[in-house]
Write a protein that holds these residues in place. Structure first.
Motif, PDB file in Angstrom:
ATOM      1  N   ILE A   1       0.814  -1.144  -0.009  1.00 21.66           N
ATOM      2  CA  ILE A   1       0.010  -0.109  -0.010  1.00 21.66           C
ATOM      3  C   ILE A   1       0.817   1.281  -0.107  1.00 21.66           C
ATOM      4  CG2 ILE A   1      -1.525   1.178   1.396  1.00 21.66           C
ATOM      5  CD1 ILE A   1      -2.858  -1.283   2.439  1.00 21.66           C
ATOM      6  N   CYS A   2       1.917   1.204   0.850  1.00 23.05           N
ATOM      7  CA  CYS A   2       2.850   2.510   0.928  1.00 23.05           C
ATOM      8  C   CYS A   2       3.623   2.525  -0.510  1.00 23.05           C
ATOM      9  CB  CYS A   2       3.735   2.062   1.901  1.00 23.05           C
ATOM     10  SG  CYS A   2       3.252   2.215   3.552  1.00 23.05           S
ATOM     11  N   ARG A   3       3.977   1.760  -1.038  1.00 22.65           N
ATOM     12  CA  ARG A   3       4.401   1.675  -2.333  1.00 22.65           C
ATOM     13  C   ARG A   3       3.799   2.225  -3.498  1.00 22.65           C
ATOM     14  NH1 ARG A   3       9.469  -0.757  -3.771  1.00 22.65           N
ATOM     15  NH2 ARG A   3       9.588  -0.783  -6.242  1.00 22.65           N
ATOM     16  N   ALA A   4       2.463   1.809  -3.543  1.00 16.71           N
ATOM     17  CA  ALA A   4       1.278   2.163  -4.364  1.00 16.71           C
ATOM     18  C   ALA A   4       1.040   3.658  -4.279  1.00 16.71           C
ATOM     19  CB  ALA A   4       0.137   1.452  -4.193  1.00 16.71           C
ATOM     20  N   ALA A   5       1.161   4.302  -2.732  1.00 12.39           N
ATOM     21  CA  ALA A   5       0.835   5.636  -2.542  1.00 12.39           C
ATOM     22  C   ALA A   5       2.097   6.436  -2.891  1.00 12.39           C
ATOM     23  CB  ALA A   5       0.321   5.707  -1.229  1.00 12.39           C
ATOM     24  N   GLY A   6       3.406   5.891  -3.197  1.00  9.60           N
ATOM     25  CA  GLY A   6       4.491   6.681  -3.412  1.00  9.60           C
ATOM     26  C   GLY A   6       5.196   7.203  -2.179  1.00  9.60           C
ATOM     27  N   LEU A   7       4.723   6.220  -0.901  1.00 11.55           N
ATOM     28  CA  LEU A   7       5.661   6.413   0.054  1.00 11.55           C
ATOM     29  C   LEU A   7       6.750   5.942   0.255  1.00 11.55           C
ATOM     30  CD1 LEU A   7       2.297   6.809   2.638  1.00 11.55           C
ATOM     31  CD2 LEU A   7       3.621   8.783   1.558  1.00 11.55           C
ATOM     32  N   PRO A   8       7.931   6.252   1.005  1.00 16.28           N
ATOM     33  CA  PRO A   8       8.972   5.545   1.062  1.00 16.28           C
ATOM     34  C   PRO A   8       9.008   4.626   2.226  1.00 16.28           C
ATOM     35  CG  PRO A   8       9.419   7.565   2.080  1.00 16.28           C
ATOM     36  CD  PRO A   8       7.914   7.898   1.476  1.00 16.28           C
ATOM     37  N   ARG A   9       9.443   3.355   1.644  1.00 20.44           N
ATOM     38  CA  ARG A   9       9.451   2.453   2.864  1.00 20.44           C
ATOM     39  C   ARG A   9      10.327   2.317   3.983  1.00 20.44           C
ATOM     40  NH1 ARG A   9      10.527  -2.826   0.045  1.00 20.44           N
ATOM     41  NH2 ARG A   9      12.443  -1.517  -0.926  1.00 20.44           N
ATOM     42  N   ARG A  10      10.080   2.001   5.232  1.00 19.65           N
ATOM     43  CA  ARG A  10      11.188   2.187   6.461  1.00 19.65           C
ATOM     44  C   ARG A  10      12.110   1.363   5.986  1.00 19.65           C
ATOM     45  NH1 ARG A  10       8.637   1.104  12.420  1.00 19.65           N
ATOM     46  NH2 ARG A  10       7.330   3.022  11.718  1.00 19.65           N
ATOM     47  N   GLY A  11      13.345   2.112   6.297  1.00 17.51           N
ATOM     48  CA  GLY A  11      14.587   1.357   5.993  1.00 17.51           C
ATOM     49  C   GLY A  11      15.091   1.327   4.530  1.00 17.51           C
ATOM     50  N   GLU A  12      14.331   1.709   3.673  1.00 14.70           N
ATOM     51  CA  GLU A  12      14.606   1.865   2.250  1.00 14.70           C
ATOM     52  C   GLU A  12      16.011   2.847   2.098  1.00 14.70           C
ATOM     53  OE1 GLU A  12      12.285   1.900  -1.934  1.00 14.70           O
ATOM     54  OE2 GLU A  12      11.505   3.085  -0.312  1.00 14.70           O
ATOM     55  N   PRO A  13      16.767   2.354   1.485  1.00 14.95           N
ATOM     56  CA  PRO A  13      18.055   3.323   1.398  1.00 14.95           C
ATOM     57  C   PRO A  13      17.714   4.301   0.004  1.00 14.95           C
ATOM     58  CG  PRO A  13      18.415   0.958   0.086  1.00 14.95           C
ATOM     59  CD  PRO A  13      17.231   0.800   1.074  1.00 14.95           C
ATOM     60  N   SER A  14      17.989   5.411   0.295  1.00 17.84           N
ATOM     61  CA  SER A  14      17.688   6.614  -0.662  1.00 17.84           C
ATOM     62  C   SER A  14      18.942   6.540  -1.568  1.00 17.84           C
ATOM     63  CB  SER A  14      17.757   8.001   0.034  1.00 17.84           C
ATOM     64  OG  SER A  14      19.023   8.162   0.676  1.00 17.84           O
ATOM     65  N   GLU A  15      18.385   6.776  -2.992  1.00 14.77           N
ATOM     66  CA  GLU A  15      19.453   6.796  -3.859  1.00 14.77           C
ATOM     67  C   GLU A  15      19.543   8.192  -4.589  1.00 14.77           C
ATOM     68  OE1 GLU A  15      18.205   4.061  -6.899  1.00 14.77           O
ATOM     69  OE2 GLU A  15      18.228   2.236  -5.707  1.00 14.77           O
ATOM     70  N   THR A  16      20.681   8.917  -4.322  1.00 14.10           N
ATOM     71  CA  THR A  16      20.907  10.188  -4.942  1.00 14.10           C
ATOM     72  C   THR A  16      21.730  10.179  -6.055  1.00 14.10           C
ATOM     73  OG1 THR A  16      21.371  10.763  -2.452  1.00 14.10           O
ATOM     74  CG2 THR A  16      22.177  12.133  -4.257  1.00 14.10           C
ATOM     75  N   VAL A  17      20.846  10.692  -7.125  1.00 13.40           N
ATOM     76  CA  VAL A  17      21.437  10.625  -8.680  1.00 13.40           C
ATOM     77  C   VAL A  17      22.077  11.957  -8.510  1.00 13.40           C
ATOM     78  CG1 VAL A  17      20.520  11.123 -10.850  1.00 13.40           C
ATOM     79  CG2 VAL A  17      19.040   9.978  -9.235  1.00 13.40           C
ATOM     80  N   MET A  18      23.489  11.579  -8.986  1.00  9.71           N
ATOM     81  CA  MET A  18      24.679  12.482  -9.034  1.00  9.71           C
ATOM     82  C   MET A  18      24.650  12.688 -10.624  1.00  9.71           C
ATOM     83  SD  MET A  18      25.430  13.268  -6.143  1.00  9.71           S
ATOM     84  CE  MET A  18      26.812  14.347  -6.190  1.00  9.71           C
ATOM     85  N   PRO A  19      25.067  13.931 -10.769  1.00  8.98           N
ATOM     86  CA  PRO A  19      25.422  14.401 -12.298  1.00  8.98           C
ATOM     87  C   PRO A  19      26.623  13.826 -12.580  1.00  8.98           C
ATOM     88  CG  PRO A  19      25.481  16.326 -11.200  1.00  8.98           C
ATOM     89  CD  PRO A  19      24.972  15.254 -10.121  1.00  8.98           C
ATOM     90  N   ASP A  20      27.023  13.591 -14.243  1.00 12.25           N
ATOM     91  CA  ASP A  20      28.169  13.004 -14.493  1.00 12.25           C
ATOM     92  C   ASP A  20      28.994  14.132 -14.987  1.00 12.25           C
ATOM     93  OD1 ASP A  20      26.883  13.768 -16.764  1.00 12.25           O
ATOM     94  OD2 ASP A  20      26.837  11.989 -17.810  1.00 12.25           O
ATOM     95  N   TYR A  21      28.775  15.387 -14.510  1.00  7.59           N
ATOM     96  CA  TYR A  21      29.754  16.487 -14.798  1.00  7.59           C
ATOM     97  C   TYR A  21      29.718  17.461 -13.531  1.00  7.59           C
ATOM     98  CZ  TYR A  21      24.896  18.543 -15.733  1.00  7.59           C
ATOM     99  OH  TYR A  21      23.627  18.772 -15.631  1.00  7.59           O
ATOM    100  N   LYS A  22      30.669  18.439 -13.812  1.00 12.92           N
ATOM    101  CA  LYS A  22      30.540  19.239 -12.407  1.00 12.92           C
ATOM    102  C   LYS A  22      29.646  20.416 -12.480  1.00 12.92           C
ATOM    103  CE  LYS A  22      35.846  19.075 -11.691  1.00 12.92           C
ATOM    104  NZ  LYS A  22      36.738  19.746 -11.716  1.00 12.92           N
ATOM    105  N   THR A  23      29.030  20.550 -11.398  1.00 18.81           N
ATOM    106  CA  THR A  23      28.144  21.778 -11.206  1.00 18.81           C
ATOM    107  C   THR A  23      28.485  22.784 -10.369  1.00 18.81           C
ATOM    108  OG1 THR A  23      26.952  20.607  -9.309  1.00 18.81           O
ATOM    109  CG2 THR A  23      26.070  19.988 -11.412  1.00 18.81           C
ATOM    110  N   SER A  24      28.056  23.940 -10.482  1.00 17.45           N
ATOM    111  CA  SER A  24      28.354  25.334  -9.909  1.00 17.45           C
ATOM    112  C   SER A  24      28.040  25.363  -8.519  1.00 17.45           C
ATOM    113  CB  SER A  24      27.790  26.460 -10.642  1.00 17.45           C
ATOM    114  OG  SER A  24      28.099  27.624  -9.970  1.00 17.45           O
TER     115      SER A  24
END
Length: 273
Positions: free
Chosen positions: A55-78
């Motif tokens: 139900i949480c997944r269908a509602a778009g809520l993060p699961r407890r203990g779910e590792p967060s994925e940080t998307v990093m750009p492949d180039y330098k940013t200001s």
């Protein structure tokens, strides 16, 4: 008679009432099971551990203990924070120090900040713009064969002082006689259907967005080169990819028109005047 019929219509003894309630309830249960249990499980494979997790997944809520994925750009940013990039108060000492440092810049940007080549004019440029570009060159976020080696040697104080000095100098005004150089639509109106705001709404004449440079009097070749760099992605130091998105949505004719419009300068005065 009508009252009796009405009572019988909503009575639990009325088979149509009972049937409607049962069908509606069954449909609701099936929809909940499909939307909140079965489909999330199928989508996630074996990654869900129970009904509540589904139900949480269908509602778009993060699961407890779910590792967060940080998307990093492949180039330098200001790394520049525009709102606090440079002091707002005028500093005479900083202007003086910047004038001394600017002697090294004169060969490309002119002794008064107005270039006679195709380098950008810096006279009257917003201090936040000068500082940001120098810092981006220093950090490798923006790359140029001439500016990168120069900027890497600058201290934080040097960049602040150069920004204070160039913003102090009088800038080139716009020169746009209506008869000979009418403003192109892309400058005054933009292209709303393609998500392009008027150039003047960020770069002056209409309004200035903090961090956006003053474009009047800049070299036509320089403007075209920078727009082409944004289109190709070879220049990536614009805030939130705004200029890359705008430049990629512009047509080649619009790029030419905007560059030609901003590069227009008054004719030189005849000798002796």
């Amino acid at each position: 008679m009508n009252g009796d019929s009405g009572d019988r219509l909503v009575s639990i003894r009325n088979r149509w009432t009972v049937t409607s309630v049962l069908v509606t309830t069954a449909t609701l249960i099936v929809a909940v099971l499909l939307g909140f249990v079965l489909l999330p499980r199928l989508d996630a494979g074996e990654q869900v551990s129970g009904i509540w997790d589904s139900i949480c997944r269908a509602a778009g809520l993060p699961r407890r203990g779910e590792p967060s994925e940080t998307v990093m750009p492949d180039y330098k940013t200001s790394q520049v924070r525009i709102t606090s990039a440079v002091p707002r108060a005028r500093n005479e000492e900083a202007i003086g120090r910047g004038a001394t440092l600017a002697q090294q810049c004169a060969i490309c940007h002119g002794p008064t900040g107005v270039s006679r080549a195709d380098s950008p004019n810096l006279a009257g440029q917003y201090a936040s713009v000068v500082y940001k570009q120098l810092r981006d060159f220093k950090d490798g976020v923006r790359v140029n064969a001439v500016m990168s080696p120069f900027a890497v040697k600058l201290s934080e104080q040097d960049m602040q002082d150069l920004a204070a000095y160039y913003s102090y100098l009088p800038r080139l005004p716009g020169f746009h006689p209506p008869a000979s150089n009418p403003a192109p639509s892309i400058v005054v109106n933009g292209a709303p259907m393609r998500g392009i705001a008027p150039c003047g709404s960020c770069h002056g004449s209409i309004e200035n967005k903090l961090g956006s440079p003053w474009l009047e009097g800049q070299s036509e070749l320089y403007l075209k080169t920078q727009l082409a760099a944004f289109v190709s992605g070879s220049r990536q130091n614009d805030i939130n990819e705004q200029m890359r998105n705008v430049a990629r949505a512009m047509t080649p004719d619009e790029i030419d028109q905007a560059a030609n419009y901003y590069a227009n300068k008054p004719p030189p005065y005849p000798a002796g005047q």
